[in-house]
Design a protein around this motif. Structure first.
Motif, mmCIF file in Angstrom:
data_model
loop_
_atom_site.group_PDB
_atom_site.id
_atom_site.type_symbol
_atom_site.label_atom_id
_atom_site.label_comp_id
_atom_site.label_asym_id
_atom_site.label_seq_id
_atom_site.Cartn_x
_atom_site.Cartn_y
_atom_site.Cartn_z
ATOM 1 N N GLY A 139 0.909 -1.099 -0.037
ATOM 2 C CA GLY A 139 0.013 -0.001 -0.169
ATOM 3 C C GLY A 139 0.879 1.116 0.033
ATOM 4 N N SER B 59 -0.395 4.554 4.543
ATOM 5 C CA SER B 59 -1.642 3.868 4.465
ATOM 6 C C SER B 59 -2.126 3.198 5.679
ATOM 7 C CB SER B 59 -1.762 3.143 3.235
ATOM 8 O OG SER B 59 -0.834 1.959 2.979
ATOM 9 N N SER C 214 -5.432 0.816 0.987
ATOM 10 C CA SER C 214 -5.499 2.250 0.491
ATOM 11 C C SER C 214 -6.592 2.830 1.268
ATOM 12 C CB SER C 214 -5.884 2.035 -0.810
ATOM 13 O OG SER C 214 -6.124 3.260 -1.504
ATOM 14 N N ARG C 215 -6.231 4.208 1.687
ATOM 15 C CA ARG C 215 -7.028 4.909 2.573
ATOM 16 C C ARG C 215 -7.351 6.372 1.793
ATOM 17 N NH1 ARG C 215 -5.737 4.856 9.002
ATOM 18 N NH2 ARG C 215 -6.658 2.783 9.324
ATOM 19 N N THR D 268 -3.470 9.544 3.426
ATOM 20 C CA THR D 268 -2.061 8.959 3.504
ATOM 21 C C THR D 268 -1.021 10.023 3.609
ATOM 22 O OG1 THR D 268 -2.176 8.776 1.006
ATOM 23 C CG2 THR D 268 -2.558 6.887 2.667
ATOM 24 N N GLU E 86 -0.671 8.557 -5.892
ATOM 25 C CA GLU E 86 -1.189 7.309 -5.148
ATOM 26 C C GLU E 86 -2.181 6.457 -6.263
ATOM 27 O OE1 GLU E 86 -3.487 6.701 -1.120
ATOM 28 O OE2 GLU E 86 -1.994 8.082 -1.136
#
Length: 231
Positions: free
Chosen positions: A16, A20, A136-137, A142, A172
């Motif tokens: 990630g 993240s 993933s956020r 992030t 990203e």
């Protein structure tokens, strides 16, 4: 990556974007964790890549990381439950020592880092891959998490962190796309915890009590609670 010894454990590769929440999720899982960031190359390595149009080293490029050494450590852990790994200081861009780790008795462990997806295929071919997850956020979240963490830990200078953070925030979506193309499954924290629980259960059923010839009997593994955070 090939292992001539019977497989005693399998690995969940957790990747990630930087920031993240990989390390936090890995700690919360209750499973043993191998830090793939410890396999960065040292700052004086002539093969280190640079950011295009800059004199900065591109620490987010896979060539800044020693995949062969990382894979060798994973192979040994899956075969014997033990290995020696480097201890890396990101602020110094240098290895400061080594550490012996022992995951004996754990049928599944996590290897987490931004380059984990780079070795998905090698682990799959060796028969040691339990799962591969991409956490993933969202780019803004992030960016904030990454900058505050790196600033708190004194990883690099503030100007460097800001330049890197802005570049990673813009990239990203493509970072996640690359990691999923390499075989990692994109998910949020809750789904990742569910898949970790599934990987642990299924691996126990497949591996059973296989052990390396000549090794001492394997102690009974303590049950791992993948829903409860560490204290």
């Amino acid at each position: 990556m090939s292992s001539p010894l019977p497989i005693r454990a399998r690995v969940v590769l957790l990747c990630g974007p930087s920031g993240s929440g990989k390390s936090l999720l890995a700690a919360r899982s209750g499973l043993p964790v191998l830090r793939l960031d410890d396999f960065y190359k040292e700052g004086d390595d002539p093969t280190l890549p640079q950011v295009v149009g800059s004199s900065d080293i591109d620490w987010d490029h896979p060539l800044s990381w020693d995949a062969d050494v990382a894979v060798a450590a994973l192979s040994q852990l899956c075969a014997t439950g033990r290995t020696s790994v480097p201890v890396y200081d990101i602020s110094l861009s240098a290895r400061t020592g080594s550490e012996d780790i022992d995951f004996t008795g754990a049928p599944v462990f996590i290897a987490e880092g931004i380059f984990a997806a780079e070795i998905v295929e090698r682990c799959r071919e060796a028969g040691v891959l339990a799962d591969a997850l991409c956490l993933s956020r969202g780019a803004v979240t992030t960016f904030r998490r990454r900058f505050l963490r790196d600033l708190r830990e004194g990883r690099k200078s503030v100007p460097f962190l800001l330049r890197r953070g802005w570049r990673l925030m813009r990239d990203e979506r493509s970072i996640v796309a690359r990691q999923t193309a390499l075989g990692a499954y994109a998910c949020d924290r809750d789904e990742a915890l569910e898949r970790l629980a599934d990987a642990s259960r299924s691996t126990r059923e497949v591996i059973g009590d296989v052990r390396v010839p000549g090794s001492p009997p394997r102690p009974a593994a303590e049950p791992h609670d993948v829903t409860a955070p560490h204290s």
